[in-house]
Design an enzyme around this catalytic site. Sequence first.
Site, short mmCIF file in Angstrom:
data_model
loop_
_atom_site.label_atom_id
_atom_site.label_comp_id
_atom_site.label_asym_id
_atom_site.label_seq_id
_atom_site.Cartn_x
_atom_site.Cartn_y
_atom_site.Cartn_z
N TYR A 159 -9.99 -28.17 -19.16
CA TYR A 159 -10.53 -27.28 -18.11
C TYR A 159 -11.44 -28.08 -17.20
CZ TYR A 159 -12.85 -23.51 -15.66
OH TYR A 159 -13.32 -22.70 -14.66
N ASP A 193 -14.63 -36.11 -17.17
CA ASP A 193 -15.31 -34.86 -16.81
C ASP A 193 -16.40 -34.61 -17.86
OD1 ASP A 193 -16.18 -32.32 -16.35
OD2 ASP A 193 -14.18 -31.47 -16.02
N LYS A 219 -23.58 -28.18 -14.92
CA LYS A 219 -24.38 -27.53 -15.99
C LYS A 219 -25.82 -28.07 -16.11
CE LYS A 219 -20.41 -25.67 -17.77
NZ LYS A 219 -19.95 -24.34 -17.46
#
Length: 455
Positions: free
Chosen positions: A164, A266, A293
Amino acid sequence: MATLKELEPKAKEILARERTAYEEKNPKSRAAFERYSRVLPGGVSRTLCYFPPFPCQTVSGEGCFMVDVDGNRRLDLFNCATTLILGHRPPAVIKAVEEQLTRGTAYQTNSGLETVLAEMLVERVASVEQIRFTNSGSEGTMMAIRAARAFTGRAKIAKMEGGYHGSHDCVEISVRPPAGAGGPAERPTPVVGSAGINRSVLNDVIIIPYNNLEAAKQILVAHAAELACVIVEPILGSVGFVPAEREFLIGLREEARRLGLVFILDEVQSFRLDRGGAQKLFGITPDLTCFGKIIGGGFPVGAFGGRRDIMALFNTATGSGTIPHAGTFNANPITMSAGIATMEQLTGSVYARLNGMGDRLRDQLTALGARRQVPMYVSGIGSMFKIHFSEAPIRDYRATLGSSSLMHTALFFFGLNRGIFLSEGGRCCLSLPIGEPEIGMYLAVVEEFLTALAR
Ligand SMILES: Cc1ncc(COP(=O)(O)O)c(C=O)c1O
């Protein structure tokens, strides 16, 4: 050891009972949901935030707890999808933001704060020579992929099955392909994530099975001439915190180098594992890294950075920049001040504490499953973990198709009614304010659930 098939009828019973109890205990959340469903489709602005029959409405967070509109106080074990590594409202972050609020919230020029946060990240992450901020992790991966395409002059990307990387078209492929839809496990075929994504995108995306280096190499070699990059998470988040095996990640990095592909790591979630990111733990040097985040201290953020020669594509000052990079709120001073205050708190000993707590917890959960004779595989690394109700170990996306989502959902509602907030899919992560009493509270609820299941 009981089988999933034997346990599922009991899990169904528990789920029905716990869902009813949840409805009874949360009348104000239900009323709130009815109200906001009139103006927000499904009552939310993030698909992940909805769960049937209605999600609870949070009114405040403090440390590792959240309080909802009905007054229920719950231990937060999801922390806004891994973001709140310092918990809710950490005093140093609130102070920094309050100070910045008195000076302004958005400027058209560099506030100086983005330089400070960029310097902190460049100092921490060895592979990152230069960095650009965005407003989300999705924008970070989108820009990193664009940079890779511009740098190599090639169009296609390779990503993992189950990987993802946000909500833009070319990465919303094969994130959760339905069972039977993704072709052979060793050579997966790309599957569009939803309606609205043009099928033409499928031509540009090559899918790799996670943790299968031999298959990955064969696929990369077969498509090398048209591939710009390979993008990979060090821990598959959406699949349920399934870490990469070291040889896989190192081998993939080396193969990308050999074939002249840009290797994009990522680290939107995995940057909570180490001061230098998961890349330091695994001992790899990506060409580009994506962030999000935790680096925004609880405010909207993303970033991408890496090799100076690739990042030069964005350098309009020298005239070498060929990729425009817009975003009204990129590097806004509120996010930057929160990010700086967060990074200042994140010392080596903080990571060691969080990761140690995660390691112990995984061991304790595994032991609980064995004691209660429930088939459980506890995945994760550092402060991220998930209980998979599974009879087999979970190394990749396909393996999760055999686990019981019914049992997760039953545990989720069981937790909600006993002061624990997990994600509905069962993914969990720790925050710094969590201590032994909270871990004990969580373990007691899991044990109670497993006992009820096996009864
Ligand atoms: C690994 C990874 N990459 C990218 C993203 C997208 O980040 P955002 O939700 O900020 O767009 C996420 C979000 O969960 C993620 O986990």
